[in-house]
Design a protein around this motif. Structure first.
Motif, PDB file in Angstrom:
ATOM      1  N   PRO A  95      -5.555  -0.837  -2.508  1.00  0.00           N
ATOM      2  CA  PRO A  95      -4.195  -0.354  -2.731  1.00  0.00           C
ATOM      3  C   PRO A  95      -4.027   1.103  -2.286  1.00  0.00           C
ATOM      4  N   LEU A 144       1.493   5.427  -3.789  1.00  0.00           N
ATOM      5  CA  LEU A 144       2.869   5.609  -3.346  1.00  0.00           C
ATOM      6  C   LEU A 144       3.142   7.087  -3.070  1.00  0.00           C
ATOM      7  N   ARG A 188       6.204   7.014  -8.364  1.00  0.00           N
ATOM      8  CA  ARG A 188       4.924   6.511  -8.858  1.00  0.00           C
ATOM      9  C   ARG A 188       4.995   6.111 -10.325  1.00  0.00           C
ATOM     10  N   TRP A 228       4.580  -3.544 -13.309  1.00  0.00           N
ATOM     11  CA  TRP A 228       4.499  -3.480 -11.862  1.00  0.00           C
ATOM     12  C   TRP A 228       5.913  -3.355 -11.312  1.00  0.00           C
ATOM     13  N   LEU A 239       6.369   5.331   4.037  1.00  0.00           N
ATOM     14  CA  LEU A 239       5.908   3.979   3.727  1.00  0.00           C
ATOM     15  C   LEU A 239       5.808   3.104   4.975  1.00  0.00           C
ATOM     16  N   LEU A 299       8.604  -4.285  -1.416  1.00  0.00           N
ATOM     17  CA  LEU A 299       7.285  -3.700  -1.642  1.00  0.00           C
ATOM     18  C   LEU A 299       6.911  -3.843  -3.113  1.00  0.00           C
ATOM     19  N   ALA A 332       4.312  -2.427  -6.155  1.00  0.00           N
ATOM     20  CA  ALA A 332       3.385  -1.402  -6.628  1.00  0.00           C
ATOM     21  C   ALA A 332       2.903  -1.764  -8.023  1.00  0.00           C
ATOM     22  N   ARG A 385       0.369   2.426  -7.196  1.00  0.00           N
ATOM     23  CA  ARG A 385      -0.306   2.131  -5.928  1.00  0.00           C
ATOM     24  C   ARG A 385       0.367   0.933  -5.261  1.00  0.00           C
ATOM     25  N   LEU A 386       0.582   1.021  -3.976  1.00  0.00           N
ATOM     26  CA  LEU A 386       1.183  -0.064  -3.215  1.00  0.00           C
ATOM     27  C   LEU A 386       0.183  -1.208  -3.097  1.00  0.00           C
ATOM     28  N   ARG A 387       0.602  -2.406  -3.530  1.00  0.00           N
ATOM     29  CA  ARG A 387      -0.312  -3.549  -3.558  1.00  0.00           C
ATOM     30  C   ARG A 387       0.036  -4.630  -2.548  1.00  0.00           C
ATOM     31  N   VAL A 424       3.269  -6.091   0.535  1.00  0.00           N
ATOM     32  CA  VAL A 424       4.536  -5.950   1.245  1.00  0.00           C
ATOM     33  C   VAL A 424       4.996  -7.351   1.625  1.00  0.00           C
TER      34      VAL A 424
END
Length: 218
Positions: free
Chosen positions: A55, A58, A77, A84, A161, A176, A178, A183-185, A187
């Motif tokens: 991950p 962000l 964030r 989530w 991003l 998206l 997170a 944290r970006l998980r 897409v």
């Protein structure tokens, strides 16, 4: 002299039962603890969307909730709190805002069969435009936050991003995901259907041990 033996035997059996119950309780606790951490250590589930592994944090963008009084900025964030966050950052055209709103709501409705998992998810629409009355009403119904920033800030966030500053394609805006640590998980492409995204979300949230269930519990 032999009469007290019966109470002693009953007391001995009682002690054995108590010890057995205690051992069973410890086993259940150990199993639950071990299952929780085995679930977290397992490889993420296969999804139709694009998984971000590992991950990525962000961007620390500062945004303002459209309904906040007073109008206090929040960090992207932290905006999901303990949940989530599924969010969209549509382009500046009003049609893109409507598309993003509709897409988020369709995904939300697609998780109705797993209410506990859906409750572990927050939705957010990030825009430089002032949301209209319809957007605000839909947001209240679908647990959706309306976050806004000035045009330069939103364009910068899109660029950070990897979305670019321009609007999305006609099929619908990219979404998206997170986690609660900002944290970006994952897409989800604008070509992926809302029902497919909902299925992906249920798998990812369940894998994370959210909603009180895990895949191997069913």
């Amino acid at each position: 002299m032999s009469k007290p033996a019966a109470p002693l035997r009953r007391r001995g059996r009682l002690v054995q039962v108590i010890v057995a119950l205690a051992a069973t309780g410890l086993f259940v606790l150990a199993y639950q603890w071990g299952s929780q951490y085995r679930s977290r250590d397992e490889a993420p589930p296969a999804i139709d969307g694009a998984l971000i592994d590992p991950p990525a944090p962000l961007p620390d963008a500062r945004l303002r909730p459209a309904s906040s009084e007073p109008d206090e900025p929040v960090s992207l964030r932290d905006s999901g709190g303990t949940a989530w966050l599924l969010f969209a950052i549509p382009g500046p055209h009003p049609q893109r805002l409507s598309q993003a709103l509709e897409r988020l709501v369709l995904v939300y409705n697609g998780m109705a069969d797993r209410a506990a998992l859906r409750d572990a998810l927050r939705l957010a629409l990030i825009t430089a435009r002032e949301p209209d009355a319809r957007a605000r009403a839909v947001g209240r119904m679908a647990n959706l936050m309306l976050l806004r920033g000035d045009e330069a800030a939103v364009a910068t966030l899109r660029t950070d991003l990897g979305l670019g500053a321009a609007g999305n394609t006609a099929e619908g805006p990219l979404l998206l995901l997170a986690d609660a640590d900002g944290r970006l998980r994952a897409v989800f492409s604008e070509l992926q259907s809302p029902s497919s995204i909902a299925t992906d979300l249920k798998a990812l949230l369940e894998h994370a041990g959210l909603g009180g269930t895990r895949r191997h519990d069913r």
